[in-house]
Design a protein around this motif. Structure first.
Motif, mmCIF file in Angstrom:
data_model
loop_
_atom_site.group_PDB
_atom_site.id
_atom_site.type_symbol
_atom_site.label_atom_id
_atom_site.label_comp_id
_atom_site.label_asym_id
_atom_site.label_seq_id
_atom_site.Cartn_x
_atom_site.Cartn_y
_atom_site.Cartn_z
ATOM 1 N N ALA A 472 3.230 10.128 4.745
ATOM 2 C CA ALA A 472 3.770 9.005 3.742
ATOM 3 C C ALA A 472 3.083 8.041 3.353
ATOM 4 O O ALA A 472 3.060 7.351 2.270
ATOM 5 N N LEU A 473 2.070 7.293 4.846
ATOM 6 C CA LEU A 473 1.256 6.719 3.973
ATOM 7 C C LEU A 473 0.376 6.960 2.772
ATOM 8 O O LEU A 473 -0.240 6.260 2.375
ATOM 9 N N ARG A 474 -0.424 7.810 3.491
ATOM 10 C CA ARG A 474 -1.563 8.898 2.637
ATOM 11 C C ARG A 474 -0.240 8.502 1.462
ATOM 12 O O ARG A 474 -1.235 8.639 -0.310
ATOM 13 N N HIS A 475 0.275 8.989 0.561
ATOM 14 C CA HIS A 475 1.541 8.909 -0.512
ATOM 15 C C HIS A 475 1.575 7.906 -0.755
ATOM 16 O O HIS A 475 1.330 7.173 -2.768
ATOM 17 N N ALA A 476 2.017 6.576 -0.486
ATOM 18 C CA ALA A 476 1.748 5.468 -0.696
ATOM 19 C C ALA A 476 0.844 4.522 -1.100
ATOM 20 O O ALA A 476 0.784 3.189 -2.015
ATOM 21 N N ALA A 477 -0.458 4.963 -0.399
ATOM 22 C CA ALA A 477 -1.263 4.096 -0.302
ATOM 23 C C ALA A 477 -2.358 4.620 -2.470
ATOM 24 O O ALA A 477 -2.812 3.928 -3.067
ATOM 25 N N ARG A 478 -1.738 6.058 -2.671
ATOM 26 C CA ARG A 478 -2.173 6.904 -3.722
ATOM 27 C C ARG A 478 -1.829 5.895 -5.256
ATOM 28 O O ARG A 478 -2.197 5.473 -6.019
ATOM 29 N N ASP A 479 0.188 6.044 -4.987
ATOM 30 C CA ASP A 479 0.967 4.884 -5.379
ATOM 31 C C ASP A 479 0.366 3.638 -5.753
ATOM 32 O O ASP A 479 -0.217 3.298 -6.977
ATOM 33 N N SER A 480 0.300 3.369 -4.831
ATOM 34 C CA SER A 480 -0.879 1.781 -4.575
ATOM 35 C C SER A 480 -1.709 1.376 -5.313
ATOM 36 O O SER A 480 -1.896 0.179 -6.019
ATOM 37 N N PHE A 481 -2.660 2.258 -5.552
ATOM 38 C CA PHE A 481 -3.960 2.682 -5.697
ATOM 39 C C PHE A 481 -3.674 2.370 -7.306
ATOM 40 O O PHE A 481 -4.178 1.902 -8.052
ATOM 41 N N VAL A 482 -2.925 3.922 -7.897
ATOM 42 C CA VAL A 482 -3.059 3.241 -9.406
ATOM 43 C C VAL A 482 -1.975 2.160 -9.512
ATOM 44 O O VAL A 482 -2.253 1.869 -11.103
ATOM 45 N N HIS A 483 -0.790 2.090 -9.032
ATOM 46 C CA HIS A 483 -0.654 0.694 -9.454
ATOM 47 C C HIS A 483 -1.669 -0.293 -9.537
ATOM 48 O O HIS A 483 -1.858 -1.620 -10.580
ATOM 49 N N GLY A 484 -2.039 -0.916 -8.383
ATOM 50 C CA GLY A 484 -3.782 -1.874 -8.878
ATOM 51 C C GLY A 484 -4.784 -1.458 -10.188
ATOM 52 O O GLY A 484 -4.779 -2.382 -10.449
ATOM 53 N N LEU A 485 -4.727 -0.078 -9.589
ATOM 54 C CA LEU A 485 -6.117 -0.255 -11.281
ATOM 55 C C LEU A 485 -5.221 0.037 -12.682
ATOM 56 O O LEU A 485 -5.988 -0.911 -13.560
#
Length: 536
Positions: A472-485
Motif C-alpha cells: 500500500a505504501l509503495r503504491h501510494a508513493a508512486r501515485d504521489s510522485f506522479v502527482h508531484g511531477l
C-alpha cells in the motif's frame, strides 16, 4: 609591397579572417567538450568512489558539488582577468591546471584529496569556460558567422553533457573509477600545444589597474550564493544556519561588489551593459530557462528509474532524444536567428519548451515511450533554441573589450539559474509529494514521515514493512510522485511562459553590421612568417 602585407596581416589578426577562425572554433569546441564531460562524468562513478574511499555523507556531497561550486564562483574573476592579461593565456593556463588536477583526482587515495582535486578542476573550468566564448566573440566579428559558431559551440555542449554519464559507465565497466578523470589528460596534452599554435591572443582595454579586491569580492559572494542555493536544493531548511548564512553573506558581498563597480573609474565589470535591454533581457532569459528546466531533468531521471523501473543505462538512452534535438537546434540556430530575429526566436523557444512540459503532464504510472519521445524532442529543441538566441544576443550586445566579463556573466547566470531551479522545483515537488503519504492505512506515522522525504526512501520503508502495508505504501508513493511531477511540470510551464513574455524586450531583427574591433585579436602567423607571437 611590405606595407600592404603588414596591413593585411593586421586585418587578419584583428578579425580572424580566412580559414583560421574555423580551426580556432574546433579548438574551442574541444575545450568546451572537456569541461562539459567533467561536469557529468563523475555522476555514474559515485557508487564506486563511495565503496573505495569510504567518504562520509558530507565528504561525498563535496566530492560531487565542489567542482560546479568553485567553477561558478570564479567565472567573473577569470573572465575579467582574461580581458586584462590575455584570453588565450588564461585559457592555456586553465588547460594545464585541468590536466594536473585530473591526474591528482584519478590517483586520489582519500576523500579529502579527491575533494581538493575536484576543486582545482573547478578552477581550471572557470579559466576555460569564459575564455572560449570571449575568444569566439573576437574571432568572429561578423554576427552571421558568429551565430553559426555559437550554434556549433552550443551543440558541442549538449553532446558533452549527454555523453558524460554514458562514457563514465563504459569506463567503469572496464577500469577503475579514476579512469573517468584520466581521459582528460590526453586531451590536455594535445590541446595545450595546439592551442598555443592556433588560438589568437586578445585583450580588452587595459585602462587603469585590475580591481583585485572587486574580483575577490565577486568570487566570495558568488561562492556564498551558489553554496546557499545548493543547500536549499539538497533539502536543507531555508532558514537554517547552513543555508541562511552563506546566502546572506553572498548577497552582502555581491551588493558591495555592485556598489564598488559603480563608483570606480575603471570597473572590473562595466555594469552599464545591463542598461542595454538586449543584454539584461538575455541574461534574464538564461536564468529563467535553466531555473525552469534543470530541476525537471533530475525529477525525470527519478521518474524513469523509480516509477517506470528502467535501468540507469535505459534511462540515459531514453534521454538521448533530448540531446539530439538540442544539437539540431544549435546547428540550425544561426539560420533561424537570421530569418526570425532574436525576439521571435527566443520567445518561440520558450513557448515550444512550455508546450513540451505541458505535454509531459500526460505521463503516468505506466510507460508511454511515444509520449516521452515527443516530449523530450520538443523539450530539447525548445530549450536549445532559447539558450542559443539568448547567448548570441548577450554576446553581440556586449562591447568586444568586455567579452570576457560578458561571457562570465552569461555562464554565471546559467549556473545560478540551474542551482535555483533545483532548489525551487525540488521544493515544489516535495510539497506536492509528501502529503499523499500522510495517511496510508496501516503505516505508522514515523514511517510515513520517512517515506515523504523521497520516492527512493519510500521504497526502502515499504520493503522493510513488507506485506499489505508495504504494498500500500509503495503504491501510494508512486501515485504521489506522479502527482508531484505533474504539479512541478505546471509550475515550470508558468516560468517558461514568463520567460516568453520577458523575451519580447529583445530586438526584433538581427543587426549584422560588423562592429569596429576594439580588443586586439592576434591570429598566429605561420611558422615561416617573421611576425611576433604573443607567448602564453
Amino acid at each position: 609591397m611590405s606595407g600592404t602585407t603588414t596591413a593585411d596581416t593586421c586585418r587578419r589578426r584583428e578579425t580572424g579572417a580566412g580559414a583560421n577562425r574555423w580551426v580556432v572554433l574546433v579548438v574551442l569546441c574541444v575545450s568546451l567538450l572537456l569541461v562539459a564531460l567533467d561536469a557529468t562524468v563523475l555522476h555514474v562513478a559515485v557508487p564506486a568512489v563511495t565503496e573505495d574511499l569510504k567518504p562520509g555523507a558530507i565528504e561525498l556531497l563535496w566530492i560531487v558539488d565542489v567542482y560546479p561550486l568553485v567553477c561558478a564562483s570564479l567565472l567573473i574573476l577569470f573572465g575579467t582577468l582574461g580581458d586584462r592579461i590575455g584570453r588565450r593565456r588564461v585559457l592555456l593556463l586553465g588547460y594545464a591546471l585541468f590536466g594536473v588536477a585530473s591526474g591528482v583526482a584519478a590517483l586520489a587515495d582519500s576523500a579529502q584529496l579527491l575533494i581538493g582535486a575536484r576543486a582545482l578542476l573547478g578552477v581550471g573550468g572557470a579559466m576555460i569556460m569564459p575564455a572560449t566564448l570571449s575568444i569566439l566573440r573576437q574571432v568572429f566579428p561578423d554576427r552571421r558567422e558568429r551565430a553559426l559558431a555559437i550554434g556549433i559551440w552550443s551543440a558541442v555542449a549538449a553532446v558533452g553533457a549527454a555523453v558524460g554519464p554514458l562514457l563514465g559507465g563504459f569506463l567503469l565497466e572496464h577500469f577503475w573509477w579514476g579512469s573517468v578523470f584520466l581521459i582528460n589528460i590526453p586531451l590536455m596534452l594535445v590541446s595545450l600545444p595546439v592551442g598555443r599554435l592556433l588560438l589568437p591572443e586578445s585583450r580588452g582595454e587595459r585602462n587603469g589597474p585590475w580591481d583585485v579586491t572587486g574580483a575577490l569580492m565577486a568570487a566570495a559572494g558568488l561562492f556564498g550564493l551558489v553554496l546557499g542555493v545548493k543547500q536549499l536544493g539538497g533539502g536543507e531548511a531555508p532558514f537554517g544556519p547552513f543555508t541562511l548564512a552563506p546566502l546572506l553573506l553572498g548577497a552582502a558581498l555581491m551588493f558591495g561588489f555592485v556598489r564598488r563597480q559603480r563608483r570606480r573609474a575603471y570597473p572590473l565589470v562595466d555594469l552599464r551593459m545591463f542598461s542595454r535591454p538586449a543584454f539584461s533581457t538575455s541574461v534574464g532569459c538564461i536564468v529563467l530557462a535553466m531555473l525552469a528546466l534543470v530541476g525537471l531533468e533530475l525529477i525525470a531521471a527519478q521518474y524513469l528509474q523509480l516509477v517506470l523501473g528502467l535501468s540507469p543505462l535505459e534511462t540515459g538512452l531514453r534521454l538521448l532524444p533530448l540531446t539530439f534535438a538540442a544539437m539540431a537546434a544549435g546547428l540550425v540556430g544561426a539560420r533561424m536567428l537570421r530569418r526570425f530575429g532574436p525576439r521571435v526566436m527566443v520567445c518561440s523557444g520558450f513557448c515550444a519548451t512550455a508546450a513540451a512540459v505541458v505535454t509531459l503532464t500526460a505521463m503516468g504510472g505506466n510507460d508511454n515511450a511515444g509520449l516521452l519521445l515527443v516530449g523530450f524532442v520538443l523539450l530539447g529543441f525548445g530549450l536549445e533554441t532559447t539558450l542559443f538566441g539568448a547567448y548570441e544576443s548577450m554576446l553581440s550586445e556586449a562591447p568586444p573589450a568586455q567579452a570576457g566579463g560578458a561571457a562570465a556573466i552569461g555562464e554565471t547566470s546559467y549556473q545560478l539559474g540551474a542551482g535555483i531551479g533545483i532548489a525551487l522545483l525540488g521544493s515544489v515537488m516535495n510539497a506536492a509529494y509528501a502529503p499523499g503519504l500522510s495517511s496510508v492505512r496501516g503505516v505508522p506515522a514515523a514511517d510515513s514521515a520517512a517515506a515523504g522525504h523521497s520516492l527512493g526512501e519510500a521504497y526502502d520503508v515499504a520493503a522493510r514493512l513488507g506485506g499489505a502495508r508495504g504494498a500500500a505504501l509503495r503504491h501510494a508513493a508512486r501515485d504521489s510522485f506522479v502527482h508531484g511531477l505533474h504539479v512541478t511540470l505546471l509550475v515550470s510551464a508558468g516560468l517558461l511562459v514568463l520567460g516568453a513574455v520577458m523575451a519580447l524586450r529583445l530586438p526584433r531583427v538581427m543587426d549584422c553590421e560588423v562592429p569596429a574591433v576594439t580588443g586586439a585579436a592576434e591570429i598566429p602567423a605561420p611558422r615561416e612568417a617573421t611576425g611576433a607571437r604573443v607567448s602564453a
